[in-house]
Design a protein around this motif. Structure first.
Motif, short mmCIF file in Angstrom:
data_model
loop_
_atom_site.label_atom_id
_atom_site.label_comp_id
_atom_site.label_asym_id
_atom_site.label_seq_id
_atom_site.Cartn_x
_atom_site.Cartn_y
_atom_site.Cartn_z
N LEU A 53 0.86 -1.18 0.00
CA LEU A 53 0.00 0.00 0.00
C LEU A 53 0.89 1.23 0.00
O LEU A 53 1.81 1.32 0.82
CB LEU A 53 -0.87 0.05 1.26
N SER A 54 0.63 2.17 -0.88
CA SER A 54 1.38 3.42 -0.90
C SER A 54 0.42 4.58 -0.74
O SER A 54 -0.60 4.65 -1.43
CB SER A 54 2.16 3.58 -2.21
N VAL A 55 0.73 5.48 0.21
CA VAL A 55 -0.10 6.64 0.50
C VAL A 55 0.78 7.86 0.69
O VAL A 55 1.97 7.75 1.03
CB VAL A 55 -0.96 6.42 1.77
N LYS A 56 0.21 9.04 0.49
CA LYS A 56 0.95 10.29 0.68
C LYS A 56 0.69 10.78 2.10
O LYS A 56 -0.45 11.05 2.48
CB LYS A 56 0.51 11.34 -0.33
N LEU A 57 1.77 10.91 2.89
CA LEU A 57 1.65 11.31 4.29
C LEU A 57 2.52 12.55 4.55
O LEU A 57 3.59 12.44 5.15
CB LEU A 57 2.09 10.15 5.20
N PRO A 58 2.06 13.72 4.15
CA PRO A 58 2.89 14.91 4.33
C PRO A 58 3.17 15.24 5.80
O PRO A 58 4.24 15.76 6.11
CB PRO A 58 2.08 16.02 3.66
N ALA A 59 2.27 14.92 6.70
CA ALA A 59 2.47 15.26 8.11
C ALA A 59 3.11 14.13 8.91
O ALA A 59 3.93 14.39 9.79
CB ALA A 59 1.12 15.64 8.75
N SER A 60 2.76 12.90 8.63
CA SER A 60 3.21 11.80 9.49
C SER A 60 4.18 10.83 8.82
O SER A 60 4.45 9.76 9.37
CB SER A 60 1.99 11.01 9.99
N HIS A 61 4.76 11.21 7.68
CA HIS A 61 5.65 10.26 7.00
C HIS A 61 6.86 9.90 7.86
O HIS A 61 7.32 8.77 7.83
CB HIS A 61 6.08 10.76 5.62
N GLY A 62 7.40 10.84 8.62
CA GLY A 62 8.55 10.55 9.47
C GLY A 62 8.25 9.48 10.50
O GLY A 62 9.02 8.54 10.69
N ALA A 63 7.11 9.60 11.16
CA ALA A 63 6.70 8.61 12.16
C ALA A 63 6.37 7.28 11.49
O ALA A 63 6.71 6.21 12.02
CB ALA A 63 5.49 9.11 12.94
#
Length: 159
Positions: A53-63
């Protein structure tokens, strides 16, 4: 959904994604892409018995990248906040977490007017209509988005 997608969890994630307003499903490159406003917010595939699964996570990608099943999405998308999660065919998926990721990804790519149609927590009744099972969002009943029909701080009108 593409024949490559594996496991019942894939159907749950697909149903959760398609519960958002104005979403469409397409099948580029033999994978599933769920889009809003012509832009993808979820890519799904299942090759070799593994669900990705691939999603765009601009706020939580680091976590998200701290989790053992997550990695930056290839093709340079990881630099833009895209995260890919991989799960073995029979693994239990963290549906609550994936529902949060879907909401973040949807809001990141959806036109603002369309995104505004969705209350925090996802579409109303999303978990019941989509068939989500398993651990829900923090403090919510079973399934992602359960009870999302009310916004915090708002009262219902009395009859």
């Amino acid at each position: 959904m593409t024949k490559q997608a594996v496991g019942a969890g894939a159907e749950q994630v697909r149903a959760l994604a398609l519960a958002y307003p104005q979403t469409v499903e397409e099948f580029p490159w033999g994978h599933t892409a769920v889009k809003v406003g012509g832009k993808a917010f979820l890519f799904m595939g299942g090759e070799g018995g593994t669900l990705t699964l691939s999603v765009k996570l601009p706020a939580s990608h680091g976590a998200a990248l701290l989790l053992p099943f997550a990695s930056p999405t290839g093709y340079g998308l990881g630099k833009s906040g895209w995260v890919t999660a991989s799960f073995p065919k029979d693994a239990a998926l963290p549906i609550g977490l994936l529902a949060e990721w879907l909401e973040e990804s949807y809001r990141a790519v959806a036109p603002k007017k369309v995104s505004a149609l969705v209350e925090p927590g996802g579409p109303k009744g999303m978990s019941l209509k989509a068939g989500a099972k398993g651990p829900g969002r923090k403090g919510m009943a079973e399934g992602a988005g359960a009870g999302a029909g009310r916004r915090p701080g708002r009262r219902r009108a009395r009859p």
